[in-house]
Design an enzyme around this catalytic site. Structure first.
Site, PDB file in Angstrom:
ATOM      1  N   LYS A  10       9.114   8.984  -7.750  1.00  0.00           N
ATOM      2  CA  LYS A  10       8.151   8.556  -8.387  1.00  0.00           C
ATOM      3  C   LYS A  10       6.797   9.354  -7.825  1.00  0.00           C
ATOM      4  O   LYS A  10       6.906   9.910  -6.759  1.00  0.00           O
ATOM      5  CB  LYS A  10       7.850   6.802  -7.927  1.00  0.00           C
ATOM      6  N   ASP A 136       8.001   0.130  -1.460  1.00  0.00           N
ATOM      7  CA  ASP A 136       8.179   1.113  -2.487  1.00  0.00           C
ATOM      8  C   ASP A 136       9.528   1.042  -3.070  1.00  0.00           C
ATOM      9  O   ASP A 136       9.802   1.609  -4.136  1.00  0.00           O
ATOM     10  CB  ASP A 136       8.014   2.631  -2.210  1.00  0.00           C
TER      11      ASP A 136
HETATM   12  O1  C5P Z   1       7.005  -0.966   3.431  1.00  0.00           O
HETATM   13  P1  C5P Z   1       7.115   0.077   4.160  1.00  0.00           P
HETATM   14  O2  C5P Z   1       8.602   0.243   4.949  1.00  0.00           O
HETATM   15  O3  C5P Z   1       7.042   1.472   3.225  1.00  0.00           O
HETATM   16  O4  C5P Z   1       5.921   0.386   5.100  1.00  0.00           O
HETATM   17  C1  C5P Z   1       6.004   1.281   6.147  1.00  0.00           C
HETATM   18  C2  C5P Z   1       4.885   1.122   6.926  1.00  0.00           C
HETATM   19  O5  C5P Z   1       3.703   1.539   6.100  1.00  0.00           O
HETATM   20  C3  C5P Z   1       4.477  -0.391   7.320  1.00  0.00           C
HETATM   21  O6  C5P Z   1       4.972  -0.808   8.462  1.00  0.00           O
HETATM   22  C4  C5P Z   1       3.142  -0.338   7.479  1.00  0.00           C
HETATM   23  O7  C5P Z   1       2.620   0.156   8.726  1.00  0.00           O
HETATM   24  C5  C5P Z   1       2.760   0.716   6.336  1.00  0.00           C
HETATM   25  N1  C5P Z   1       2.182   0.110   5.146  1.00  0.00           N
HETATM   26  C6  C5P Z   1       1.072  -0.675   5.087  1.00  0.00           C
HETATM   27  N2  C5P Z   1       0.338  -0.954   4.106  1.00  0.00           N
HETATM   28  C7  C5P Z   1       1.330  -1.101   2.722  1.00  0.00           C
HETATM   29  C8  C5P Z   1       2.606  -0.476   3.154  1.00  0.00           C
HETATM   30  C9  C5P Z   1       2.886   0.230   4.214  1.00  0.00           C
HETATM   31  O8  C5P Z   1       0.154  -0.779   6.187  1.00  0.00           O
HETATM   32  N3  C5P Z   1       0.914  -1.558   1.665  1.00  0.00           N
END
Ligand code: C5P
Length: 340
Positions: A10, A136
């Site tokens: 994406k 994601d």
């Molecule tokens: O959800 P994902 O595993 O992709 O997120 C990884 C990290 O990125 C989270 O632990 C957080 O620190 C940060 N994050 C965030 N806000 C989001 C998505 C991710 O702060 N909307």
């Protein structure tokens, strides 16, 4: 035997980062768009127990931290089944590249396992598993042009954008998304976001600047303006002598939809800004729109023609950065091409 699945990438068309939430995620708004670049996953389920991840790329962890592993154990549990799951990943997409590869691999695992198990989980269970594993993932249960809100995990299918020629530049720079969010918080703090006692980027503190919320509202309005004004008239008939690709590109430029991560990532990696500039290139074969994808380091550009895209990819390759010409994938194409 087994099931082979294309795990598509994406890109993000605009990404507005809002306030830090109580759960330490950030509220955001983005438009996701699936593209034709992909990894290929093979999912096998046989006798025995355990989950094995095979990948020649040493940067892909084979253990339970792998998003595919985390999804696989949840799928078995939800399906009430046992078996030895083997996932073989043929890696072509960059790791930590902003193309959602790890998330897409995980959703490909879910879809491949359902085929192998001859069992389809309830849609709400599929979504729950994806949400648990990462922000994601859910977009890959939709495909095409997708609105992402919340922490990015709440997804809504948008009317598909027409197919665009796209140059995807994948510099050999891995960017940590959590680090990019922390840098964003620090930047907001420097720029005067009001916090209580500790710095706004400390994990326990929240940004309270109303501008962060306003930005999300303004993003929603921009997307609305972009999607509604350009390529469809009120009667639903495309503008511009039927050239459906032209108008949304122009609208995108006009509304100035942006990726907030550029403001923290470009200063650390100025070469990414240069790549974006080169994609915009000279009049005539310039990108209609170019941006960082997610937290990078992928930079992409949309072009009017394949020739212009190839020309731009040539210029970027000459700078020493891998650049591929590809296309955006509509929802229908995404699902039609998913199983190999
Ligand atoms: O959800 P994902 O595993 O992709 O997120 C990884 C990290 O990125 C989270 O632990 C957080 O620190 C940060 N994050 C965030 N806000 C989001 C998505 C991710 O702060 N909307």
């Amino acid at each position: 035997m087994g099931t082979a699945v294309r795990s598509f990438a994406k890109i993000n068309i605009g990404l507005a980062i809002g306030p830090l939430r109580d759960d330490n995620f950030h509220n955001l708004r983005t438009v996701y768009q699936t593209i034709a670049l992909h990894d290929v996953l093979k999912v096998d389920i046989g006798r025995g127990t355990g989950i094995e991840i095979r990948c020649k790329d040493p940067r892909v962890p084979p253990d339970e931290t792998n998003t595919c592993h985390r999804v696989a154990e949840r799928v078995l549990r939800s399906a009430g089944q046992r078996g030895k799951v083997t996932i073989t990943i043929e890696k072509k997409l960059p790791v930590q590249g902003g193309l959602g590869a790890a998330s897409s691999n995980a959703v490909a695992t879910l879809l491949g396992m359902q085929r192998e198990l001859e069992q389809t989980l309830q849609p709400e269970d599929q979504l729950r598993i994806c949400e648990e594993v990462g922000s994601d993932l859910p977009l890959f249960l939709v495909g095409g042009t997708v609105l992402g809100i919340g922490r990015g995990e709440q997804v809504f299918p948008l009317e598909d954008l027409p197919e665009f020629h796209c140059v995807v530049v994948t510099p050999a720079i891995a960017i940590s998304t959590p680090r990019a969010f922390t840098d964003w918080d620090a930047l907001r703090h420097e720029n005067g976001a009001t916090s209580t006692s500790k710095p706004a980027y400390a994990a326990s503190e929240k940004l309270t600047n109303p501008a962060d919320s306003d930005k999300l509202i303004s993003f929603s309005r921009t997307v609305y303006a972009w999607l509604s004004s350009g390529y469809r008239t009120s009667s639903g008939v495309p503008h511009l002598n039927g050239d459906r690709a032209e108008a949304p590109l122009l609208d995108l430029v006009r509304t100035g939809i942006e990726n907030d991560f550029e403001r923290v990532v470009f200063p650390h990696h100025p070469e990414l800004r240069d790549i974006k500039r080169v994609l915009y290139g000279q009049a005539g074969d310039s990108a209609r729109y170019a941006s960082l994808s997610g937290s990078g380091s992928t930079i992409y550009g949309f072009f009017d023609s394949k020739d212009a895209a190839e020309e731009a990819a040539g210029r970027i390759s000459a700078m020493g950065h891998p650049a591929q010409v590809t296309k955006t994938l509509t929802r229908k194409e995404y699902w039609n091409q998913l199983f190999v």
